[in-house]
Design an enzyme around this catalytic site. Structure first.
Site, short mmCIF file in Angstrom:
data_model
loop_
_atom_site.label_atom_id
_atom_site.label_comp_id
_atom_site.label_asym_id
_atom_site.label_seq_id
_atom_site.Cartn_x
_atom_site.Cartn_y
_atom_site.Cartn_z
N LYS A 135 0.83 -1.19 0.00
CA LYS A 135 0.00 0.00 0.00
C LYS A 135 0.88 1.25 0.00
O LYS A 135 1.94 1.27 0.61
CB LYS A 135 -0.86 0.04 1.26
N ARG A 173 -10.26 -11.54 2.66
CA ARG A 173 -11.18 -12.60 2.22
C ARG A 173 -10.52 -13.98 2.27
O ARG A 173 -11.20 -15.00 2.39
CB ARG A 173 -11.69 -12.29 0.82
#
Length: 462
Positions: free
Chosen positions: A242, A316
């Site tokens: 990120k 996820r």
């Protein structure tokens, strides 16, 4: 901090909840000295506007707090603002202008406004306290507030003090308070336990911050409720690193875990007859030699293979193994909560908890409860045509379909593949207040937990 109402034996200061429409009548009913004071201060009964009214000696004789316009739905917990804006004292809502639902919201808002996170800097405690209004379930409201404050504390704590090990410690402390049982599967034992995705996402972290699956159980009888919370204690993005601005709030990436723990605390404190299970895959998505890579194809507990197209779509993955484990016991209802996608924030903003449900009756119960308890939620669709987007061909599933479209929906469809055939709801939450608002100071916040608690009787028979 354990939020609670004031001792009803304490001397009480009348507190009037006033709308702009009712302000003139309220002022007219005041003694002359109070009326003069209110008019001089320019009090307009705006949402959360507070005014202490002195007697002739200068002591607080009564107070007012604005509710905002009667028909406006723009504000929540306006009366609760008095907890931080009024002088020290014990207040009692007076005047009879609030119905039961409004009194419950006002009382809860007061306790939530009383929250202070002072672990790292000294901050004064709130000294304006409220007597529980007549006709409300004070114990239930205190339990809800305590659960929310636990969630806030966990999210607000930075990652250096809230890694996977510290999250495990917090779960064990909660379990000890409620005679619950905890089992934890650590590090390489995750592979032996067939939880490969949890292991893979967390294996790049330092050994002291290694991956684990935390499994809390409480209750010996009743329907089975399984809560699954994303416990990514810090998310660098992995090898798909990120940028700095996107990493700044990643201490909150365990907000799903924090929220299900707050909800679990509410359930256990209230003694709701359930067989409760809480599953938290706790990891840190770090960068080092063992980090998983874009292009890797990973096995999962359910046997489905997953192609990794972005290591920053790690939540996820850890949820997938936990959901597959939870589904094996065929609970009456399983709920996952996660700070999962930026797409959900684009869709509904930071204030609403978007959710998905496999059954219309579950969705209807959650939506109705959210409106009743001022915990806004919004149902999102499991849009079947998008299933093809998560099927890459080279593997069973793709963890991060390209194109940037329908990101929250494709993530929910991915998770549904692991959740089994039973009733299932998934919340894609934000977990953070960007600015200070009544009952919700800037920082970590629970979303959807109060709606779920209120909906439980309609979702599963308790």
């Amino acid at each position: 901090m354990q939020p609670s109402f004031a001792d009803p034996q304490d001397p009480r200061i009348p507190l009037f909840a006033v709308s702009p429409e009712g302000l003139s009548a309220r002022i007219a009913a005041l003694p002359e000295i109070a009326r003069t004071w209110v008019e001089a201060q320019g009090f307009a009964a705006g949402a959360g506007e507070c005014l202490a009214i002195p007697d002739a000696s200068g002591k607080v004789a009564m107070a007012m707090v604005g509710t905002g316009p009667r028909e406006s739905r723009r504000h929540r917990f306006a009366v609760g603002r008095g907890a931080s804006r009024l002088p020290a004292g014990t207040y009692e809502i007076a005047g009879g202008t609030l119905d039961k639902a409004d009194l419950e919201e006002a009382a809860l808002g007061w306790l939530l406004e009383s929250y202070v996170f002072d672990r790292y800097a000294s901050r004064p405690a709130r000294k304006a306290r409220l007597v529980a209004p007549d006709g409300i379930d004070a114990g239930r409201i205190e339990a809800i507030a305590a659960g929310e404050c636990l969630t806030r504390d966990l999210i607000n704590t930075p990652a250096n003090d809230m890694g996977p090990a510290e999250l495990e410690t917090a779960v064990r402390a909660l379990a000890a308070d409620h005679a619950a049982r905890v089992e934890v599967t650590h590090a390489d034992a995750l592979l032996d336990a067939n939880l490969p995705l949890i292991h893979t996402v967390g294996r790049a972290a330092d050994a002291a911050r290694g991956p684990r699956l935390i499994d809390l159980r409480w209750g010996a009888w009743g329907p089975k409720l399984t809560l699954v919370g994303k416990g990514v204690c810090f998310d660098t993005g992995g090898l798909n690193l990120k940028p700095g601005a996107s990493m700044a709030l990643m201490k909150k990436d365990m907000g799903g875990a924090a929220t299900v723990l707050g909800l679990a605390r509410m359930i256990m404190t209230l003694g709701i007859p359930l067989r409760l299970r809480v599953l938290i895959p706790a990891v840190e998505n770090s960068v080092s030699g063992p980090a998983f890579r874009p292009g890797d194809i990973l096995p999962s507990r359910k046997g489905l293979s997953v192609e990794i197209n972005n290591t920053d779509a790690e939540g996820r993955l850890v949820l997938a193994d936990a959901l597959a484990l939870g589904a094996e016991e065929e609970p009456d209802l399983m709920v996952s909560m996660a700070t999962l996608t930026g797409a959900a924030r684009v869709a509904v903003g930071p204030d609403i908890a978007p959710f998905y449900a496999t059954e219309d009756r579950i969705a209807a119960a959650i939506a109705a409860a959210g409106a009743e308890v001022a915990d806004p939620v919004w149902r999102m669709p499991y849009h079947e045509p998008y299933e093809s987007l998560i099927e890459p061909g080279i593997a069973d599933l793709d963890n991060a379909p390209g194109g940037g479209m329908a990101g929250s929906i494709t993530a929910a469809l991915f998770l549904r593949r692991f959740a089994g055939a039973g009733a299932y709801a998934h919340f894609d939450i934000y977990g953070w207040n960007q600015s200070d608002r009544p009952g919700r100071p800037k920082g970590g916040v629970g979303m959807g937990a109060r709606a779920l608690l209120a909906a439980l009787p309609k979702m599963i028979r308790t």
